[in-house]
Design a protein around this motif. Structure first.
Motif, mmCIF file in Angstrom:
data_model
loop_
_atom_site.group_PDB
_atom_site.id
_atom_site.type_symbol
_atom_site.label_atom_id
_atom_site.label_comp_id
_atom_site.label_asym_id
_atom_site.label_seq_id
_atom_site.Cartn_x
_atom_site.Cartn_y
_atom_site.Cartn_z
ATOM 1 N N VAL A 72 0.845 -1.190 0.000
ATOM 2 C CA VAL A 72 0.000 0.000 0.000
ATOM 3 C C VAL A 72 0.887 1.248 0.000
ATOM 4 O O VAL A 72 1.825 1.342 0.788
ATOM 5 N N ASP A 128 1.030 4.541 1.257
ATOM 6 C CA ASP A 128 0.351 5.392 2.240
ATOM 7 C C ASP A 128 1.321 6.214 3.073
ATOM 8 O O ASP A 128 0.928 6.845 4.051
ATOM 9 N N THR A 177 -4.552 11.983 10.372
ATOM 10 C CA THR A 177 -4.558 11.521 8.986
ATOM 11 C C THR A 177 -5.775 10.682 8.635
ATOM 12 O O THR A 177 -6.067 10.474 7.461
ATOM 13 N N VAL A 197 -5.984 7.512 9.193
ATOM 14 C CA VAL A 197 -5.559 6.127 8.986
ATOM 15 C C VAL A 197 -6.004 5.272 10.164
ATOM 16 O O VAL A 197 -5.857 5.661 11.323
ATOM 17 N N THR A 221 -8.004 1.772 2.128
ATOM 18 C CA THR A 221 -6.821 1.367 2.886
ATOM 19 C C THR A 221 -6.757 2.068 4.240
ATOM 20 O O THR A 221 -5.808 1.866 4.997
ATOM 21 N N SER A 222 -7.760 2.894 4.545
ATOM 22 C CA SER A 222 -7.870 3.498 5.875
ATOM 23 C C SER A 222 -8.876 2.759 6.741
ATOM 24 O O SER A 222 -9.130 3.174 7.878
#
Length: 579
Positions: free
Chosen positions: A285, A287, A511, A513, A532-533
Motif C-alpha cells: 500500500v 500510504d 490523517t 488512517v 486502505t484506511s
C-alpha cells in the motif's frame, strides 16, 4: 497506488490462504472484562482520616508514609465521577504517592501509571493509550502514580543530594507505591482491589518491565510501551552516537564550543521523502507508512546528486554518510556494535530533530539527555570508583568495548533487561509489550531484543505475553502511522476472563488512517479491495522467514538472567548494593 501482491513474492495460493484469515472490523466489540459491581467509599475523604491510617510495615523496610493533602473533587465536564484526591510521601526518601479514589463508582480495579523521561513529576492523568476504555471514561478506576523519589529531572543532581532518590528511581519507587496504594484501597473501601494493573511508556515502560522482573506479584497485568529498559545504554551511547556522528569532528571541542553539524533539521524532510519513495510500497500500500522498517534496504548514496549537494534538496556525500551512521547505530572504534543494528529506523526521519539543531551553533536535544545521565550515573558510587566522581559530558564517552562495559556498569541497578519472567507468568501475570516502529527516542530494536531473549527463556511466551509493533508511530504516540488505541481494555479482559488479545485497532486522528496491529511477528496486509484506511480491509500475515536485521551487540549480556539485578540501600549517606 496499490502494488500487485506478485511483486511481494506472495504466491497466488498463499494469497488465497491469507485472505481466509480473520478480518477485524473497524468497530469490533471490545473484549469482555469481569462484571465487577461498583463499591462506595467506607471512610471520609479528609486529611485527618488518612493520617489516622495505620500503614506501618506496609511498604518494604517499614518505610514511613505521610499524607499531605486530601480533598474531594466533584463531578465536572472533565471529571465523570467524584473522587478523593490524595497526596503523600513514602520515606525514607521523597517518593510521592498521588491517588484518585472514586467516591461511589469504583469497580474494584487499581491502575498504576508509569512516569516518563527521568520522572521527577507526579501528574496523574489517564493511563497511557487507553482511549475508549470504559472504566477510564466512567471514572471507575483507582489510579496512582509517583515521582520516583525526586521533584525534577534532567540536569538535576537528585542522585547526589539524596541517595535514596537514585534507588527509588531505579526500581523501588514503583514498588512501594503499589504496596501503599493497595493498603489505602483496603482502608478506604473496606476491601482489596480485585485486580491491579500497571501501564506506562518510555521510562514508564522500563518501570513496567522492572515490576514484572523484580516484583512479579505486584500486578496482575502490565502494559509496557517503548520501554527505556536498557537505561544506561539508551542515555549514553544511543543518544550520544546520533549527535556525535553528525559532527565534522566528533568529540573534539568541549561544551559550549560547537562543532559544525553535517545535517540540520531542514535536511530531514528531503531524507524522509527519499526513504518513503524507496520503501513505502513494500507492504502493498502506498500510504507513506513503512510497516516493517527492517525490510527497507535504503541506500543513502541516492541522497547525493551529481553535483554533490549543490542542487536543491540534495545532500553532500558527507551528509549522506551521516544519515547512514545515524540509522546504523553506535559502534566501537574497532567496529563492534554497541547497540542493535538499525538503531534509528527508516521512516522516522522527520523526528530526527532530536539529534541535530535547527542551525549551526545550536544544541541537539540528545546532547542534553546524555550529559544529564552521565553526570548522575558517574556520581553513583556503587558502580564508579573515586577517580570518576566528576561531572562528565558526551564528549567524555569512550567508544571502546572496555569503555562501554565501564559506562554501563550501573545497569544492574537501572536496567530492566532481565528476560526471566517465569515468576511473573507463574503468578498468572499478563504482559502486553508494545513499541512504535518510528520511535525517535528509544529504538524498537532494543525492545525486539528483549522480546527475543524473553521468549526463548520464558516459554511459551504466548501464554502470558503479547508484543505489538505499530507502523509509523513515534515515541509513545505521534508519527504518521496509527498511533492512538486502547491497550487497557484488552489487558483487563485477558487477566479477568482469559480472552487473549489478538488484533488491536489503532487510529491516527490527524490523517484518518486506521489499521489492525497484530501480535508480533504477524503484520497487517491489505486484502486488495476497499479503503486502505479501513481496518476491516486488512488481514494478518506472518513472514515466512525472520528478518536479517540482527539485534545482537556487545551488550547481549545485559539481556540474560546472569546479570543480577542489584538490591540497594543507603548506609552512612552512601548507596550500597548487592551483588
Amino acid at each position: 497506488m496499490l502494488i500487485d501482491f506478485k511483486r511481494l513474492n506472495i504466491q497466488i495460493s498463499g494469497l488465497a490462504l491469507l485472505l481466509q484469515g480473520v478480518v477485524i472490523p473497524a468497530h469490533a466489540a471490545a473484549p469482555a472484562m469481569a462484571p465487577l459491581p461498583a463499591v462506595p467509599a467506607q471512610m471520609g475523604c479528609t486529611l485527618a482520616a488518612f493520617q489516622e491510617m495505620n500503614l506501618k510495615g506496609v511498604a518494604d523496610d517499614n518505610a514511613p508514609v505521610t499524607f499531605t493533602a486530601v480533598s474531594v473533587v466533584p463531578v465536572s465536564s472533565t471529571n465523570p465521577a467524584a473522587y478523593c484526591s490524595v497526596r503523600g510521601v513514602i520515606g525514607p526518601g521523597a517518593s510521592s504517592i498521588v491517588m484518585k479514589l472514586p467516591m461511589t463508582a469504583w469497580t474494584q480495579r487499581y491502575v498504576q501509571n508509569g512516569c516518563g523521561g527521568e520522572c521527577g513529576n507526579d501528574n496523574l492523568g489517564n493511563p497511557t493509550q487507553s482511549v475508549g476504555c470504559v472504566p477510564v471514561n466512567n471514572g471507575e478506576l483507582v489510579t496512582a502514580t509517583t515521582n520516583m523519589g525526586h521533584t525534577n529531572a534532567q540536569g538535576a543532581t537528585w542522585n547526589v543530594n539524596n541517595p535514596w532518590a537514585a534507588i527509588d528511581f531505579a526500581y523501588r519507587g514503583v514498588h512501594v507505591t503499589a504496596q501503599v496504594a493497595k493498603a489505602v484501597i483496603q482502608n478506604f473501601y473496606g476491601r482489596r482491589a480485585a485486580y491491579a494493573y500497571f501501564d506506562g511508556c518510555s521510562d514508564g515502560g522500563r518501570e513496567a518491565l522492572m515490576s514484572a522482573q523484580r516484583y512479579p506479584n505486584d500486578f496482575n497485568g502490565i502494559a509496557a510501551g517503548a520501554p527505556a529498559n536498557n537505561m544506561d545504554v539508551q542515555n549514553t551511547y544511543h543518544h550520544a552516537n546520533r549527535v556525535l556522528t553528525n559532527q565534522t569532528k566528533p568529540g573534539v571541542l568541549p561544551i559550549p564550543a560547537r562543532n559544525t553539524y553535517l545535517l540540520l533539521q531542514s535536511n530531514l524532510p528531503y531524507v524522509h521523502s527519499k526513504v518513503v519513495e524507496a520503501c513505502d510500497t513494500l507492504d502493498g500500500v502506498a500510504d507513506g507508512i513503512i510497516d516493517d522498517p527492517r525490510n527497507c534496504k535504503f541506500k543513502t548514496d541516492t541522497l547525493v546528486c551529481e553535483k554533490n549537494g549543490q542542487e536543491a534538496g540534495c545532500l553532500t556525500q558527507a551528509q549522506a554518510d551521516a544519515v547512514a551512521r545515524i540509522h546504523d547505530g553506535a559502534r566501537s572504534t574497532d567496529g563492534q556494535r554497541l547497540e542493535p543494528e538499525g538503531a534509528s529506523q527508516w521512516g522516522s526521519e522527520l523526528d530526527w530533530t532530536l539529534y541535530m539543531p535547527a542551525a549551526q551553533g545550536g544544541t541537539a536535544q540528545g546532547e542534553n539527555f546524555v550529559n544529564s545521565w552521565l553526570y548522575k550515573t558517574f556520581l553513583n558510587r556503587p558502580f564508579k570508583d573515586a577517580a570518576t566522581q566528576t561531572p562528565r559530558t558526551l564528549n567524555d564517552l569512550n567508544f571502546s568495548v572496555a569503555g562501554f562495559l565501564s559506562t554501563v556498569a550501573s545497569s544492574s541497578m537501572y536496567a530492566a533487561t532481565n528476560p526471566d519472567l517465569r515468576s511473573f507468568a507463574g503468578a498468572g501475570g499478563k504482559l502486553i509489550l508494545w513499541h512504535g516502529w518510528a520511535d525517535q527516542h528509544i529504538s524498537p530494536q532494543g525492545t525486539l531484543q528483549y522480546w527475543e531473549t524473553m521468549s526463548k527463556l520464558t516459554r511459551p511466551a504466548s501464554s502470558f505475553a503479547r508484543f505489538y509493533l505499530f507502523p509509523g508511530m513515534g515515541h509513545c504516540g505521534g508519527g504518521l502511522g496509527p498511533n492512538t488505541f486502547d491497550l487497557l481494555t484488552p489487558l483487563m479482559a485477558w487477566v479477568e476472563t482469559g480472552a487473549a488479545p489478538e488484533a488491536l485497532v489503532a487510529n491516527n486522528p490527524t490523517t484518518g488512517v486506521s489499521r489492525p496491529v497484530y501480535p508480533y511477528p504477524a503484520v497487517a496486509r491489505y486484502t486488495g479491495a476497499g479503503s486502505t484506511s479501513d481496518p476491516a480491509n486488512f488481514v494478518p500475515w506472518t513472514p515466512a522467514t525472520a528478518s536479517d536485521v540482527s539485534t545482537s551487540n556487545v551488550g547481549n549480556y545485559l539481556y540474560t538472567p546472569f546479570l543480577k539485578q542489584a538490591a540497594c540501600t543507603v548506609v552512612g549517606g552512601e548507596i550500597v548494593c548487592t551483588p
